[in-house]
Write an enzyme that holds these catalytic residues in place. Structure first.
Site, short mmCIF file in Angstrom:
data_model
loop_
_atom_site.label_atom_id
_atom_site.label_comp_id
_atom_site.label_asym_id
_atom_site.label_seq_id
_atom_site.Cartn_x
_atom_site.Cartn_y
_atom_site.Cartn_z
N LYS A 31 22.07 36.65 -5.34
CA LYS A 31 21.01 37.51 -4.82
C LYS A 31 21.08 38.95 -5.35
CE LYS A 31 19.68 34.39 -1.19
NZ LYS A 31 20.55 33.40 -0.61
N TYR B 4 24.66 27.93 5.18
CA TYR B 4 24.00 27.39 3.98
C TYR B 4 24.72 27.90 2.75
CZ TYR B 4 20.31 26.46 0.53
OH TYR B 4 19.59 26.03 -0.56
N ASP C 238 31.57 32.94 1.24
CA ASP C 238 30.29 32.92 0.54
C ASP C 238 29.53 34.21 0.87
OD1 ASP C 238 27.78 32.48 -0.49
OD2 ASP C 238 27.51 30.49 0.40
C1 LIG Z 1 20.93 31.97 -1.00
C2 LIG Z 1 22.28 31.47 -0.69
C3 LIG Z 1 22.94 30.49 -1.48
C4 LIG Z 1 22.24 29.78 -2.60
O1 LIG Z 1 21.87 30.62 -3.64
P1 LIG Z 1 20.72 30.12 -4.67
O2 LIG Z 1 20.67 31.21 -5.69
O3 LIG Z 1 19.46 29.96 -3.88
O4 LIG Z 1 21.18 28.82 -5.24
C5 LIG Z 1 24.24 30.18 -1.19
N1 LIG Z 1 24.89 30.75 -0.16
C6 LIG Z 1 24.31 31.68 0.63
C7 LIG Z 1 25.08 32.31 1.74
C8 LIG Z 1 22.98 32.05 0.41
O5 LIG Z 1 22.39 32.93 1.23
#
Ligand SMILES: *Cc1c(COP(=O)(O)O)cnc(C)c1O
Length: 455
Positions: A280, A150, A245
């Site tokens: 985060k 994701y 990511d």
């Molecule tokens: C939470 C998350 C996102 C998206 O971040 P948001 O601040 O919710 O838009 C993207 N990549 C990863 C791996 C995530 O865990």
């Protein structure tokens, strides 16, 4: 704090009713609606340390930690002090300010291959911008992603995504044009041969491979040894960028995220990813995220270069102060403590599930972990109670008994433990989880394991 199960939450139920009249589903992010576990989402009124307090005045040990950011626990005094002192001097200037420079310096200092970053407001914005930059830099348009990974709700990346998309079993989202999805190739995670095959065929069209540094949005599914390094080798051979990511893992699994952890344990022989995305933890509970990496790539961004990217509130001084205070408190000591807490809770969970005869598997990325309620028929040689096979990809993660998880979730909730309301999410601990909080979790587990078994 033992409540009968299922228990009433009248104040939350009222708020949920009000919310549904004016907000689709009553929530501003789908997984919060409890659809996959049923029942009434708890509306929180305050949080302190490891505790959440809901509108009915009940306390819960928080194992969501706002999906990662509250790594120090709620309302940590250092962060509170930084936020209130900064806010007293104004909320947003629309000009550059020192806090954003200091936050960028902290990130660059922690993650070696990151030479420059740009601050944004969400992880979604970070991955969206990193993709645009990769396409602008390479002059190519195709992007490779992995099933169950994701990267936020970016059009091109919603195909076969984890997190809420996994929770709701949506193959894709409506509203994503075929043209956007058509530029995305989705491959099975941990399958380097599939990556090599796609590059052999279409290598000169591929701008980037994007991967979760260590996937946590289909449950924790670490890269197999050599997988990350293999992605680096193949992308380099074909002139594509590698985007790691780290929105979830960054500054959570180590001081330098998954990169710092994996490179320290099995050094990358083909070098580091070109671009990274963060979010985060680095916002400390405020909307702040970032993407960054190689200087020559980052210099393609406006105003230095031709790739446009901007944000009214990007680098917001209050959010930057929260992020900086949080990162400064993320020292070696904290990571040691987080790992010990995660180990204690994970082991007790596994023991309780085994005692109740519930097939499952626990997987870790340092202090991040998840419990797969892997169905007993994964492999008929396993009897109930056995720990199931390793989960290495999205197909494996989807073989879960989500109904058993739902029963487990509500039994934990009724005993004062708030887990993420989906079988596909990590459990997040914080530095504030003390013995009192951990004991509430340990006491609840045998009851919840028996509830899970009563299918
Ligand atoms: C939470 C998350 C996102 C998206 O971040 P948001 O601040 O919710 O838009 C993207 N990549 C990863 C791996 C995530 O865990």
């Amino acid at each position: 704090m033992t409540q009968p199960y299922p228990f009433e939450a009248p104040a939350s139920a009222d708020l949920f009713d009000r919310g549904r009249k004016v907000i689709p589903g009553g929530v501003n992010s789908p997984v919060r609606a409890f659809r996959s576990v049923g029942g009434t989402p708890r509306f929180m009124t305050s949080a302190q340390g490891p505790w959440l307090t809901d509108a009915d005045g009940r306390r819960y040990v928080d194992l969501i930690s706002s999906w990662g950011p509250m790594i120090l626990g709620h309302a940590h005094p250092d962060v509170l002090e930084a936020v209130t002192a900064t806010a007293a001097r104004g909320f947003s200037f629309g000009t550059p300010s020192e806090n954003e420079v200091a936050l960028a310096e902290e990130i660059v200092a922690r993650v070696d291959p990151v030479e420059a970053v740009r601050l944004v407001n969400s992880g979604t914005e970070a991955t969206m911008s990193a993709l645009r930059l990769a396409r602008g830099f390479t002059g190519r348009s195709v992007v490779v992603k992995f099933a169950g990974n994701y990267h936020g709700h970016v059009d091109a990346l919603l195909a076969h995504a984890g997190s809420g998309v996994a929770t709701f079993a949506l193959p894709d989202s409506a509203g994503v044009p075929a043209s956007a999805a058509g530029e995305t190739i989705v491959l099975p995670y941990n399958d380097l041969a599939a990556v090599e095959a796609v590059f052999a065929e279409r290598g000169d069209e591929i701008a980037a491979v994007i991967t979760e540094a260590c996937p946590g949005n289909m449950g924790v599914v670490p890269p197999l040894p050599g997988f990350t390094d293999g992605l680096r080798r193949v992308t380099r051979e074909h002139g594509a960028l590698l985007i790691s990511d780290e929105v979830m893992t960054g500054f959570r699994v180590s001081k330098a995220g998954w990169y710092g952890h994996e490179n320290a344990t099995t050094p990358y022989s083909f070098g580091a990813p070109d671009l990274f995305t963060f979010g985060k933890v680095m916002g400390g509970g405020f909307p702040a995220a970032a993407f960054g990496g190689r200087r020559d790539v980052m210099d393609h961004l406006a105003p230095e270069g031709p790739v446009y990217q901007a944000g009214t509130l990007s680098g917001n001084p209050v959010a930057s102060a929260a992020g900086l205070a949080t990162l400064r408190a993320c020292d070696d000591d904290l990571y040691t403590r987080l790992k010990a807490t995660a180990g204690t809770i994970a082991q007790a969970t596994s023991e309780a599930l085994s005692a109740a005869g519930v097939p499952h598997r626990v997987q870790f990325a340092e202090s991040m972990f998840s419990v797969f309620f892997t169905a007993a028929d994964v492999d008929e040689t396993h009897v109930a109670g056995d720990v199931s096979d390793p989960v290495i990809d999205y197909d494996g993660a989807q073989r879960q008994d989500t109904a058993a998880f739902g029963r487990f979730f509500h039994a934990m909730l009724s005993r004062g433990v708030h887990l993420p309301p989906s079988a596909y999410e990590c459990w997040f601990v914080s530095g504030a989880h003390d013995d009192e909080a951990i004991n509430v979790v340990l006491d609840a587990l045998p009851h919840a394991a028996r509830a899970a078994a009563e299918g």
